[in-house]
Design an enzyme around this catalytic site. Structure first.
Site, PDB file in Angstrom:
ATOM      1  N   LYS A   1       0.843  -1.191   0.000  1.00 48.23           N
ATOM      2  CA  LYS A   1       0.000   0.000   0.000  1.00 48.23           C
ATOM      3  C   LYS A   1       0.879   1.242   0.000  1.00 48.23           C
ATOM      4  O   LYS A   1       1.916   1.286   0.664  1.00 48.23           O
ATOM      5  CB  LYS A   1      -0.913  -0.023   1.233  1.00 48.23           C
ATOM      6  CG  LYS A   1      -1.960   1.072   1.284  1.00 48.23           C
ATOM      7  CD  LYS A   1      -2.843   0.874   2.500  1.00 48.23           C
ATOM      8  CE  LYS A   1      -3.927   1.910   2.639  1.00 48.23           C
ATOM      9  NZ  LYS A   1      -4.802   1.645   3.808  1.00 48.23           N
TER      10      LYS A   1
ATOM     11  N   SER B   1      -9.399   1.728   3.056  1.00 48.71           N
ATOM     12  CA  SER B   1      -8.544   2.546   2.214  1.00 48.71           C
ATOM     13  C   SER B   1      -7.499   1.752   1.434  1.00 48.71           C
ATOM     14  O   SER B   1      -6.782   2.325   0.599  1.00 48.71           O
ATOM     15  CB  SER B   1      -7.833   3.606   3.076  1.00 48.71           C
ATOM     16  OG  SER B   1      -7.011   3.008   4.060  1.00 48.71           O
TER      17      SER B   1
ATOM     18  N   SER C   1      -9.638  -1.049   7.069  1.00 53.60           N
ATOM     19  CA  SER C   1      -9.129  -0.756   5.727  1.00 53.60           C
ATOM     20  C   SER C   1      -8.458  -1.925   5.017  1.00 53.60           C
ATOM     21  O   SER C   1      -8.163  -1.833   3.827  1.00 53.60           O
ATOM     22  CB  SER C   1      -8.163   0.430   5.783  1.00 53.60           C
ATOM     23  OG  SER C   1      -8.858   1.622   6.027  1.00 53.60           O
TER      24      SER C   1
END
Length: 468
Positions: free
Chosen positions: A80, A155, A179
């Site tokens: 990420k 996210s 997330s």
């Protein structure tokens, strides 16, 4: 070569060991899939196929000498965007941040590199990681590979899209309120949020964890041996463990499992999701567990208090940015954050206090049960262009009611696919275990995956190519 994209990490490593497949050959298959699918899902940031080929060639040479560097040598991995990798800027998903190259690898990146993983890209996230969406002021809109008109969640949006699209077997996300698990639920993945501190993070933030997002449980478990090594930069990092992360032994007889279908607040659970979770719970009951209904651990006061704390904290982070920089933040996020200016210090502290109340409520529940099953997400899906499932900055966290308590209680929790909606969208089952008992969550997840067979047919690129 596209068939190799369906292999698990265990199978890939077995082929490397037998010299029937090389890391370089495997990477070329992944690269072809990315070329075919990425224009549609927009999952990646700082994608570097040339460096990936160099890493894969080096790994191939090590395997040919029977001298792999570590347990993930040659396995392609994405991280990420919020997880720093040396030399790459960390834009935090927003156009408001100066693009300054990171000086060092964050803990997860460092551990993966130590074990020879092929780090080929970062994955997209929304502004500051504060949305469950693929919408960002910096990155292109990330979409759900199952249906390109739908949102992958967030996210860890790009990580979910990349994994579901078949960009290799392992993708690392972060999770502060769901997330990792939320997008895993919406894209059919296994997403694992371990006990806080099990995977070190830097920078640290209350409730923040890193976790693997994979197509099967074993792939996540194999990765945990690497990711869980301690790092001094995280003051909450747990001591070294000698777990056998692949241990499958578990006896459900005598185990009491709670089923939570009411989160206490937030969006109501849609019928298709409720039915899928109840069907999953019956499987555990049929296998010998005592399954009982349990009430929520979250309340409106807790969720609103957390909202106030997060707004105040985030406003403090951005208020000193030049006005022209602040104007670049995604309007949804900025509208939400600017209300933080009106939160008093006392109100912010009281809001933070609700994280302690969540911890107390979760601890109270786990004094009566050994594990909890619940929906991961309350709804099946929502439009790709929306900033959140409500698309309303005044109701920003209505979708995290099942997931956020376990961040604050520091307990391990996972999302695993438990079916599909009538429209063909994945449905996630959340499995929660006691604090520090990460293995229990993995074992229960493996058991469920064995009963269902897991997801057998994954999305393919919408245009015919050599990668399909």
């Amino acid at each position: 070569m596209s068939d190799v994209l369906n292999l698990t990490i265990r199978d890939i490593l077995a082929n490397f060991r037998a010299k029937t497949l090389t890391p370089y050959e495997y990477w070329l298959a992944v690269e072809a899939r990315i070329e075919a699918f990425e224009p549609h899902v927009c999952a990646l940031y700082a994608y570097d196929p040339e460096t990936a080929r160099e890493q894969a060639r080096a790994s191939t040479e090590r395997w040919l000498r029977d001298a792999p560097q570590g347990v993930l040598d040659g396995i392609p991995v994405s991280l990420k965007e919020l997880i720093a990798t040396k030399g790459h800027p960390v834009p935090l998903g927003t156009a408001a941040v100066d693009l300054v190259p990171a000086e060092a690898d964050a803990p997860a990146a460092a551990r993966l590199r130590e074990d020879g993983a092929v780090i080929f890209a970062k994955t997209t996230c929304p502004d500051y990681g504060m949305l469950s969406s693929g919408l960002s002021s910096f990155h292109p809109l990330s979409r759900n590979p199952w249906n390109l008109t739908k949102n992958p969640g967030g996210s860890s949006a790009g990580a979910a899209a990349a994994a579901a699209a078949g960009y290799g077997p392992l993708h690392i996300g972060t999770d502060i309120g769901g997330s990792v698990r939320l997008p895993a639920g919406w894209t059919g993945l296994f997403g694992f949020k371990p006990s806080n501190g099990r995977i070190p993070v830097d920078p640290f933030y209350v409730g923040r964890c890193a976790g693997p997002m994979t197509r099967c449980v074993d792939d996540a478990a194999i990765a945990m041996a690497t990711l869980s090594r301690p790092d001094w930069r995280d003051g909450t990092s747990l001591p070294p463990n000698d777990f056998d992360w692949l241990d499958r032994e578990i006896d459900l007889r005598g185990m009491k499992i709670g089923v939570m279908l009411d989160a206490g607040c937030g969006l109501p659970v849609e019928d298709e999701i409720r039915d899928a979770v109840l069907k999953a719970a019956r499987m555990f009951e049929d296998a010998g567990a005592t399954v009982v209904d349990v009430g929520p651990v979250l309340s409106r006061v807790m969720l609103d208090g957390l909202d106030s704390f997060w707004r105040a904290k985030f406003w403090g982070d951005i208020r000193n940015l030049p006005e022209e920089r602040r104007a670049l933040i995604l309007p949804y996020i900025y509208h939400w954050a600017e209300k933080g200016a009106d939160v008093s210090g006392v109100e912010a502290v009281q809001g933070f206090g609700q994280t302690i109340e969540m911890r107390r409520a979760c601890g109270r529940l786990f004094s009566t049960v050994d594990a909890v099953l619940s929906p991961t997400n309350p709804i099946v899906s929502y439009p790709a262009e929306w900033a959140s499932p409500t698309n309303d900055p005044e109701r920003p966290f209505e979708h995290i009611a099942f997931t956020v308590p376990w961040n604050m209680s520091e307990q391990p929790a996972a999302s695993i696919n438990c079916g599909f909606s009538k429209d063909g969208m994945p449905i996630g089952l959340q499995i929660v275990g006691p604090r520090f008992d990460d293995l229990r969550v993995l074992k229960l997840s493996r058991l469920f995956e064995a009963w269902t067979g897991g997801v057998c047919a994954w999305p393919k690129p919408p245009q015919t190519s050599s990668a399909t």
